[in-house]
Each structure stands twice: as C-alpha cells, then as structure tokens.
Design an enzyme around this catalytic site. Structure first.
Site, short mmCIF file in Angstrom:
data_model
loop_
_atom_site.label_atom_id
_atom_site.label_comp_id
_atom_site.label_asym_id
_atom_site.label_seq_id
_atom_site.Cartn_x
_atom_site.Cartn_y
_atom_site.Cartn_z
N TRP A 1 -63.96 -34.98 23.05
CA TRP A 1 -63.97 -36.30 23.96
C TRP A 1 -64.43 -35.75 25.37
CZ3 TRP A 1 -59.95 -38.15 27.55
CH2 TRP A 1 -59.34 -37.20 28.10
N GLU B 1 -51.68 -33.68 25.17
CA GLU B 1 -51.56 -33.22 23.88
C GLU B 1 -50.07 -32.56 23.85
OE1 GLU B 1 -54.73 -30.57 23.30
OE2 GLU B 1 -56.03 -32.13 22.66
N LYS C 1 -49.16 -32.48 29.36
CA LYS C 1 -49.83 -31.73 29.58
C LYS C 1 -51.30 -31.85 30.76
CE LYS C 1 -53.18 -28.52 27.03
NZ LYS C 1 -54.06 -28.58 25.47
C1 BGC Z 1 -57.40 -30.54 25.86
C2 BGC Z 1 -58.25 -31.32 25.39
C3 BGC Z 1 -59.72 -30.99 25.47
C4 BGC Z 1 -59.80 -29.67 24.73
C5 BGC Z 1 -61.09 -29.05 25.08
C6 BGC Z 1 -57.53 -29.03 25.46
O1 BGC Z 1 -56.85 -28.28 26.02
O2 BGC Z 1 -55.94 -30.92 25.89
O3 BGC Z 1 -57.88 -32.86 25.76
O4 BGC Z 1 -60.38 -32.00 24.87
O5 BGC Z 1 -58.94 -28.96 25.61
O6 BGC Z 1 -61.59 -28.82 26.40
#
Ligand code: BGC
Length: 789
Positions: free
Chosen positions: A361, A488, A592
């Site tokens: 995303w 997350e 996070k």
């Molecule tokens: C983040 C996500 C992101 C992914 C790729 C993760 O650490 O929490 O939001 O899409 O990294 O950058």
C-alpha cells in the site's frame, strides 16, 4: 545508522568523498540508478568489493516456497521474490598485472557524485597498485529515462606515473553469488542461480546473454556493445559462456593518454515472447542507444530531468541538509516510477531486494500522491498495473468468500505473497488506498479516459468488497470487523477508523463514478440500486469514539487496552516486532506507525480541528515509529495542529531515513515511501496542501527554522508555484490561464497575469505532545541520537 562523514551537503547532488567499506551496501542503495524498469545498484564498476550486487528488472521474479508450520485455508502456496538479473555494470581492470581492487594497494582518492539534475552517477578513483603503479579511473553511468531498456557507462583510465599496460574486461554476468540473507523479515529471500541459460553470444564489441527463470518462466535478455578510444597497440576480443559474456580490451597507455570505453547495455524480459524475439528486442534497443551515443544519452537524460524539476522542485531555505534530502527524495521517487509502464512500484523501488521486491500500500498511499502532482503519467501507469491485476484480485475475493476484488497486501505479479494473515490479508485497507489513488489522480488530471477504463472498474470492485466485508447492524450502522489497519502492532480489530474512513470515501466515489458513467457501469453489472447500497454503507459508517477521553479510537475498544510498558522497554528493543511476540503487541496500546493520525491526514474532512488536536496528542504517546512510513504522517498532523518544531523534527526523520540509515536496513534498498514522505512533510505539512472535491487548498505554515519554502505542483495540466516566507504566501501560475484554489479557507483565483500574495495567519498551538519514552524524533540541529526531552 550511517555515520558517514563523507556525504557533503550540496543542493543538487549527493557527493561521497571517500569510500567507506563498512557502509558499502547502504551507499549502493543510495547511489542506485533506476528508471522504474531497470534498477542498477550503486555497485563499484569492478564488482568487488561489494555489499550486495544488484541488477533488477521490474516484474522479474521467481517463485519461492512459503512453508507453513500450520497452513490454513486461503494461505498463498508460494511467494514471489525479485531476482538479481544479469549484471551489465561490470568493468574490471587490470593495471600491469594486478587487478584494480580497492582493498589492496593504496587508494588516494575516491569520490562518487549522484547528480540530481543530470541523472548521472560519477565516480573518480586514484589508486596505486600493490606493485606501485598509479592510475586514475573515471566513470559515469546512467539508467536512461528516455530509452527505457538502456543503461550506459562511460569509463576512462589514465596512468598517473608513466606507461602502463591495461586490460579492461567489460562483462555481463548472470547468477552472481549473493551474500546470505539476514533473519530480518524485511530483507529478501536469496535464491541460488535463479537463471537458466538459453543463449550466449559474443561478436566483436557486442555480447549477449539470454536466460530464463525456472518456475516463473520469464525470459531475461541483455545485450551490450562498446565504443573504445585511446591507447596504443590496442587489441580487443570477446567470448561468452553460460553465465558470462566478456569483451576484453588490452592496451598500453603512456603518460597523459587515456583509454575510454563507452558501454551500452540493453535489458529486456518477457513472459510470453520467444528467445529470438527477446534477443531481437534487446538488440534493437541497443542499436538505438549506440546510435544515440553516450553524449546523446546523457543529453537526453538532463533534458528529461530539467523538465521534471521545472514541474516539481522544492526549494528550502534555512536547512541545507533538508534541501538536499528533498531533492534526493524526489529524484528517487521519480526513478521508482518514471518508466515502470504498467508494472508495480515496489517498496524499495529497484534499489535493492528488501521486502522481496514487493509492492505494498506504500505505493498508492505515499508515493503516488507525490507523483500525481509532479509526474502524473507515472501514476497512470502504476494504476494501470493494478488494473491489470484485477482478475487475480477478483479471484482472491471469491476465495475469501467476498464480492468484488481483494488486492494483495504484497505482491509482484498480482497474487498475494503474504503468508502472515493478520498483517497481510486482513489489511484490507489497501483496497481503499488503491481507490483513493485512482480518485486523486483523476481529480488532479481530469483524465476521463483513465476514469472510464481504469478508475471505474477499480472503484466498483473495491466498493463491492467493502459492501460484502462489512455489515449493517440492527441499528443500521455499518461496521467493518476483523481487519488490520496501517498500525501493524494491532490486528484483526473491529472498525479500524482509518480503514472505515478510507472505505467510506471509496464507497462514495464509486457511487459517484457509476452515476457519471451509467452505461459503462452497466457492463460491470453495477447500477443505481447497487450504488445506493454503497452510499448507505458510507453514510452509516461507524467511527469509534471514546467520549470519556474525547478521542477517536484507532479501532473499537483500542483505548481500553492496557498501555504498553514504554518505560520498561529498552532503546535496543526497538523495532518491537524483532523483540516481542505479536501476541503481546496486539493486545496493548502501542502503535507501530501512524494509523488514526494518517486517517486525519488523508481524511482531514472527517475531523474537526479540536478532534485533530486531541487525537494527535493521544496517539503521539503511543506511536513508536517502527515503520519508516510513520514520521511523514506525523509531520503533517503536527504541522496542522500547530506543533511546528515537532513537525520539523519529523520532517528530518522522514528526509534522512536513508541518508542516515535510520532504520538500519538501507542496505536492502531505500525506503521509497519515506522519501515520498519528505515531500508530504514539506508540501502537505508546511504548504498545508489538501485537495477536496477537485479544489486544491493551501494553509501554509513554516517552522521558524525554515526561512522560505517554495514548490511547484501540477494540477489539471497547469503548473502552480507556491512560495512561502514567514508571513506571506505567493501563488504563481506558470502554465495555464487561471486556477481556482483556496488559501487558508478563502477562495482565490490565480491567473497567469500576475502572482497573488496573501497573508499567512499566525498558527495557534497547544501544549507540546509527548512521545513514548525514548521515541521522540531526534531534534534537528543537535548531534545525531539526541532526542527531545
Ligand atoms: C509497514 C507496512 C509497509 C511495509 C513495507 C512495514 O514495516 O508496517 O505498513 O507496507 O513495511 O514498507
């Protein structure tokens, strides 16, 4: 953290004045060149020493098994990982009888310069071999924006102390040995020898290799040609074998003489074309590049960039490091998207194998907004890629028992690659993020053909997803349960506010597009009646709120959870996901990354100023920024709520993410979304730029550290320049006749006749928000590592 003493602060380039082998992999990422189709990491010409050799072609991946300890229904059976394709950068050098290898002998000078205006990476090395022969090597390379299949190197050697025998070997190498991966889940899987040879050839200065990936069945071709000048008694030969094609030049150089080699490299790949078709394709691209010549390619490159900067430059007075970082960021964002042409735009661009080369995303939420106002054709192409994966997304929705389309959380080819349900499939917000990017692009460009062909189906199918994923309760309120928002460190929650607000927008815009194009909508089986159900869901969307605390909840019940023990968490225990079980993170209040705060940034229309201030203060205390995507959203909301010093510090974090390697993983590739976040912080944060209902609005506000901020954006084919000094904002229309905008809530018509200057009102501010212990952003202007008390 890169403790790189050697990046000079300059406005239009990144200059490294000495070679620091400890941070070689980081600098390879930072100096990577790409046009969105080809990616060449900034590896040294001679290949070694290296941190991580890397040459990537957008869309070239191999399948890899996804073994599960406990598999479940709907888990993807295999993943995809970007592969290191044939390396065309290599130019090895033998000086008398010793290889030019900077680990031996004496390196007197080593400088690399990435020039944001010409798009060239220059290198100069002065070296004395262990046996005492001294040479100067100068190289420049480019990955062409104008000839999509082409990269080129100009390489020069000159003796510094008398005659010398020189051998230059210019190579194409497949299946390079790669260093083993770390245990960091953000790194990539390493596949051994992913390329099986199909053809190799060498004819004079022309060399060619053609390989195929075993499981994904992709054919990868590369051809190179050379133009050589200088030297005496020069001999040339070439040879090829399965994984190596080599052109060798042997010559003698007297003092003052130079050997110059121009190397043109054409890359190509195909999932469906035959071997002869792919090698014809690369040979044809090569022929065009050779006829353009090195200087011609370099001229095209600077013309392309001159045009880009005239549409998108950001000027900052008062912080030279931020000025440099802003241009570095824009340059890399452009590199990631410029010539992707209906391919994904990965989280690391094509600068490294991090996250297996997957697109998340990040692209739609952070990168495409920047490109929408600076290089909109790249956005159209990136969204056309999403559209091309619609069949897979429809299939995935069916598999999950849902209507419409469920786009993958992480992918290269359109199929879901996430084997981790809570932060993968459950992060349904990606569907609304894609819809949002399509709507933003359409409003900013009035591209009706795009809306009909791409926007409409994307919006309809994602609206259907929301309608089937959510439900009306017995009061009629609409809920979306069991999903994961951007944060997350919480998962499978009910009514995540970010998700619900983005879905609401998705549903409303889908209904509007169906109304605008009823005939086309009918072809998708959508009509007024279905659109009315979307509007109902949008109107009755639940936004959880805690009246006692007077804040919105990140998701239902979030503010009731136990607080994370921040005081008891050591600095070395971040990022938390590498030190604590998700189970524990999920049930506590800790974020996070910006989640509700990002919702306020993207859906500012859904909150009052008082709600924004209260929510921002509340979630600041919980947000640890273990994701590089966090700081920029926080910068924007800090600026909007009047905390200018904090906004400035967050800008610093987003901007320096890779230049200072703040997350410790720049070696795997740079963080394109965080770089895009630099523009977010400056333009959306300090410029206060928003777009609501097709009107762009500005509420400028500068931190006292910045004396001036100026930027140019494109909107509906017109170019608007905004310049902000302490108390004045000046709007100039550079192209086009007239543009209606808003300045601090008031309508303003800007015409090409004369710039409009307006007063910037003072910014009201409240008490400074607090961050979790030890997690405040570094104070800009103080020694690195120093945090706000
Ligand atoms: C983040 C996500 C992101 C992914 C790729 C993760 O650490 O929490 O939001 O899409 O990294 O950058």
């Amino acid at each position: 953290m890169i403790t790189h003493p050697a990046y000079m602060v300059e406005p239009w380039c990144l200059r490294e004045t000495e070679l620091n082998l400890d941070v070689l992999s980081q600098s390879e990422s930072v100096f990577a060149l790409s046009n969105g189709h080809i990616g060449w990491r900034g590896n040294l010409d001679e290949g070694e020493p290296h941190g991580l050799p890397g040459t990537y072609l957008n869309g070239v991946y191999e399948f890899r098994p996804l073994p599960y300890a406990e598999a479940g229904y709907g888990y993807p059976e295999s993943g995809q990982t970007i592969i290191n394709v044939t390396n065309g950068k290599l130019i090895r050098l033998l000086v008398d009888d010793e290889p030019f290898d900077l680990r031996y002998g004496k390196l007197h000078r080593h400088e690399r310069v990435l020039d944001f205006r010409t798009g060239l990476l220059h290198r100069t090395a002065e070296w004395t071999s262990p046996s005492g022969r001294s040479v100067r090597v100068r190289s420049s390379r480019l990955v062409s924006f104008t000839q999509r299949a082409i990269a080129a190197v100009s390489y020069e050697v000159e003796p510094l102390d008398g005659d010398v025998r020189i051998v230059v070997q210019s190579e194409l190498v497949a299946n390079e040995q790669l260093p083993l991966t770390t245990r960091d889940p953000r790194a990539a899987a390493v596949l051994e020898s992913p390329l099986a040879v199909e053809h190799h050839a060498a004819h004079g200065p022309r060399i060619r290799l053609l390989h195929r990936t075993e499981h994904s069945g992709l054919r990868v071709g590369v051809s190179a040609s050379h133009v050589v000048s200088g030297g005496e008694k020069t001999e040339m030969s070439s040879e090829s074998s399965d994984n190596l094609a080599r052109f060798t030049i042997t010559t003698r150089l007297r003092s003052g003489q130079r050997l110059r080699v121009e190397k043109f490299v054409a890359h190509g790949w195909s999932a469906i074309r035959s071997a002869p078709a792919v090698h014809d394709q690369v040979d044809a691209a090569l022929a065009a590049a050779v006829s353009t010549g090195w200087q011609g390619l370099a001229d095209e490159q600077s013309d392309y960039l001159e045009n880009f900067w005239s549409r998108s430059d950001v000027e900052v007075d008062g912080d030279a490091e931020i000025q440099q970082a802003a241009r570095f960021a824009l340059f890399h964002v452009l590199q990631a998207g410029a010539r992707g042409e209906a391919r994904a735009l990965p989280a690391k661009g094509l600068t490294g194998p991090g996250y297996d080369g997957h697109c998340f995303w990040d692209t739609e939420t952070f990168v495409l907004p920047v490109l929408t106002y600076t290089a909109p054709q790249a956005v159209e192409q990136a969204l056309r890629w999403r559209y091309s994966t619609l069949p897979a997304a429809r299939e995935r929705a069916r598999q999950l028992g849902l209507e419409g389309a469920a786009f993958p959380w992480r992918t290269i080819n359109g199929d879901e690659c996430s084997g981790y349900w809570p932060a993968g499939t459950a992060a349904f917000h990606i569907n609304a993020d894609i819809a949002d990017a399509a709507v933003r692009y359409t409003k900013a460009t009035n591209d009706e053909a795009f809306e009909k062909e791409v926007g409409l189906p994307l919006l309809v199918e994602t609206a259907r997803l929301w309608r089937s994923l959510g439900h009306h309760d017995h009061h009629g309120d609409f809920h979306i349960d069991g999903v994961t928002g951007p944060d997350e460190y919480s998962a499978i929650s009910d009514d995540n506010t970010y998700t619900n607000l983005m879905a609401q927008h998705n549903l409303q815009e889908a209904a509007a597009v169906v109304e605008r194009h009823p005939d086309l909508a009918a072809l998708l089986g959508a009509d007024d009646e279905e659109a009315a159900t979307w509007r109902d869901a949008a109107t009755r969307m639940t936004l959880p709120y805690n009246p006692e605390l007077a804040v919105h909840e990140q998701s239902e019940g979030f503010t009731r959870h136990q607080l994370w023990d921040f005081a008891g968490t050591g600095d070395d225990e971040y990022p938390l996901m590498l030190h604590f079980p998700y189970f524990d993170l999920y049930r506590k209040q800790v974020a996070k990354q910006a989640d509700l705060v990002l919702a306020m940034c993207l859906r500012g229309d859904a909150f009052t100023p008082e709600e924004k201030a209260a929510n921002f203060a509340y979630y600041e205390r919980l947000t640890v920024r273990d994701s590089s995507l966090s700081a920029c959203g926080q910068a924007v909301m800090a600026a909007e709520t009047g905390h200018m010093r904090l906004a400035y510090d967050y800008l610093g974090e987003a901007a320096m993410m890779d230049l200072s390697d703040l997350q410790g993983n720049t070696r795997d590739g740079i963080h394109i979304a965080s770089l895009a976040g630099t523009w977010f912080a400056l333009v959306i944060g300090f410029g206060g730029m928003r777009e609501y209902d097709g009107l762009i609005a500005f509420t400028p506000r500068l931190p006292e550290q910045l004396g001036r901020l100026a930027f140019t954006v494109q909107f509906r084919g017109q170019r608007l320049r905004v310049e902000i000094t302490g108390s004045t904002a000046t709007y100039s229309l550079l192209d086009g006749k007239a543009l209606e905008i808003r300045h601090c809530g008031e309508r303003l018509r800007v015409t090409s006749d004369a710039p409009e200057s307006c007063q910037v009102p003072p910014i009201p501010t409240g008490p400074a928000p607090e961050q979790p212990a030890g997690r405040a952003p570094a104070r800009r202007g103080r020694a690195p590592g120093h945090s706000e008390g």
